[in-house]
Design an enzyme around this catalytic site. Structure first.
Site: not given
Ligand code: PGU
Length: 453
Positions: A178, A259, A295
């Site tokens: 990510w 994570d 999520k």
């Molecule tokens: N860790 C991972 C692996 C993630 O994919 C995401 C969110 C988070 C942490 C953080 O999410 P929080 O909303 O802070 O709980 N990834 C999504 C959401 C959009 C973003 O980039 O924040 C995504 O689309 O990759």
């Protein structure tokens, strides 16, 4: 003396500008000249922020910005990992509504500040969710948990705590990962490196490469692991591979940082998706976990999550918690109350909890059904290539293998929005939009302009 005399001749705005110039150029060769050139009777000319450059949009959240600007009625947003219904609408879970109704009806509740580490009930229940009811670490009270601002905030607090208190500053992230991980850890004060994770040739895990890189990392390195449903690849280690990784990480005395942003979204089962984390707790070793309820409870904007640090002894966990407070207090003082109250209400009530697991499974199943529909639609078009990875990948995303040019083509010609690495959010797809996406993929891959009807 001379300085004092000059100071007396300047107006207060001239003096402010003088201070700025001094700040920008401490050696300030001809300070007085600069000040006179830059100041008129009505104040400084131009902006003191003139040098600030336009920053690029975020690679993930920026996709939604571009999508929102597109007036096309056929546009589809597969960028951000956010769940949508079959109608393409965001959803609030029924259990969340019920919990909110209870909270609203309870007149004994206030909106006072929470403690620095957040809502105590939430912390207990959140830790229980990831570690399991019978977790030895919880029973022995050797886990320090702090409610933080969703997954991102939990990772960030963890990073800063480690930069302050852990002897090794190196953190190894999977390649790819990510995108925000890189900035979270470097802004938190750690040095970021990567380990091999994904093999584009097999569209699977590069287990050998991963093992080699983790073995070669200096002893005590921090190893960031996605607890399940790896983002962006959708590729997770098998249980046997997890066991191999656990042994390697423990033998090398590395410190794992999990994570967990998708518990329940990989298999549809909260317990199965926590198995990797639990196996590392079961061996008695130390670790960190960042949890997000964005999520799995659809609480994206409530920013509710937690950081748990599993320690060897209760007394150490108590010290660790006291130091977490020192990280959090100057950062945002204490976390918001509403989202954590929703989560605590659901996790603390057996009826609501049971209902939540059903709703969660329904979301996971809809995503799996989208995988099947998309795969069949691509097959039906005779699109060249092997697309079985769409079925095999786990979680919210499919890492399609489409390249940057193909993605740009699909956005321009078909108004389909996705991240430039070819990741699509399966959760943003519906039965209605699958044919359109399959047409776009076919056209992008074959270079033909396929019928859009
Ligand atoms: N860790 C991972 C692996 C993630 O994919 C995401 C969110 C988070 C942490 C953080 O999410 P929080 O909303 O802070 O709980 N990834 C999504 C959401 C959009 C973003 O980039 O924040 C995504 O689309 O990759």
């Amino acid at each position: 003396m001379m300085e004092e005399g000059r100071k007396g001749r300047y107006t207060s705005s001239e003096r402010r500008l003088q201070a700025l110039v001094q700040h920008l150029s401490p050696s300030g060769s001809s300070l007085a000249g600069v000040v006179q050139m830059e100041v008129t009777a009505s104040g400084p000319v131009g902006s003191v922020f003139e040098h600030v450059e336009q920053a690029p949009e975020d690679p993930i959240l920026g996709v939604t910005v571009a999508y929102n600007k597109d007036p096309s009625p056929i546009k589809v947003n597969l960028g951000v990992g956010a769940y949508r219904t079959e109608e393409g609408k965001p959803v609030i879970l029924n259990v969340v509504r019920k919990a909110e109704e209870r909270l609203l009806a309870d007149r004994s509740r206030y909106k006072e500040y929470l403690p620095i580490t957040g809502l105590a009930d939430f912390n207990k229940l959140s830790a229980k969710l990831i570690f399991g009811k019978e977790s030895p670490a919880l029973l022995e009270k050797r886990v320090a948990t702090a409610q933080c601002l969703s997954g991102t905030g939990s990772l960030r607090v963890g990073a800063e705590f480690l930069a302050k208190h852990y002897f090794q500053r190196l953190v190894f992230l999977p390649a790819p990962t990510w995108g925000n991980h890189h900035k979270i850890f470097s802004n938190g004060g750690l040095t970021v490196k990567t380990y091999r994770y994904y093999d584009p040739r097999t569209r699977g895990l590069d287990y050998q490469g991963m093992v080699e890189d983790i073995r070669a990392a200096p002893s005590g390195s921090l190893i960031l692991l996605h607890a399940c449903a790896h983002n962006p690849t959708g590729v997770d280690p098998t249980p046997e591979q997890w066991e191999g990784l656990r042994q390697l990480i423990r033998n090398k005395r590395h410190l794992p940082f999990f994570d967990s942003a998708y518990q329940g979204f990989a298999s549809g089962s909260l317990d199965l998706d926590a198995l990797a984390v639990r196996s590392f707790v079961a061996d008695g070793g130390e670790l960190l976990v960042a949890q997000s309820f964005a999520k799995n409870m659809g609480l994206y904007g409530e920013r509710v999550g937690s950081l748990s640090i599993v320690c060897k002894k209760e007394a150490i966990a108590t010290h660790v918690e006291s130091q977490l407070k020192l990280v959090i207090r100057p950062m945002y003082s204490n976390p918001p109350i509403h989202g954590a109250s929703i989560v605590a209400t659901i996790l603390g009530d057996s009826e609501l909890y049971a209902e939540w697991t059903i709703e969660l499974k329904a979301m996971a199943n809809r995503i799996i059904s989208m995988r099947h529909q998309l795969h069949s639609a691509i097959q039906a078009r005779g699109t060249p290539g092997d697309w079985t990875h769409i079925l095999k990948q786990i979680g919210m995303f499919s890492f399609t293998g489409l390249n940057r040019e193909q993605v740009a083509f699909m956005t321009k010609e078909y108004h389909i929005y996705m991240t430039s690495d070819g990741r699509i959010s399966m959760a943003g797809l519906s039965s209605k939009t699958v044919p359109h996406l399959a047409d776009a993929i076919h056209a992008a891959v074959t270079g033909l302009s396929f019928s859009r009807q």
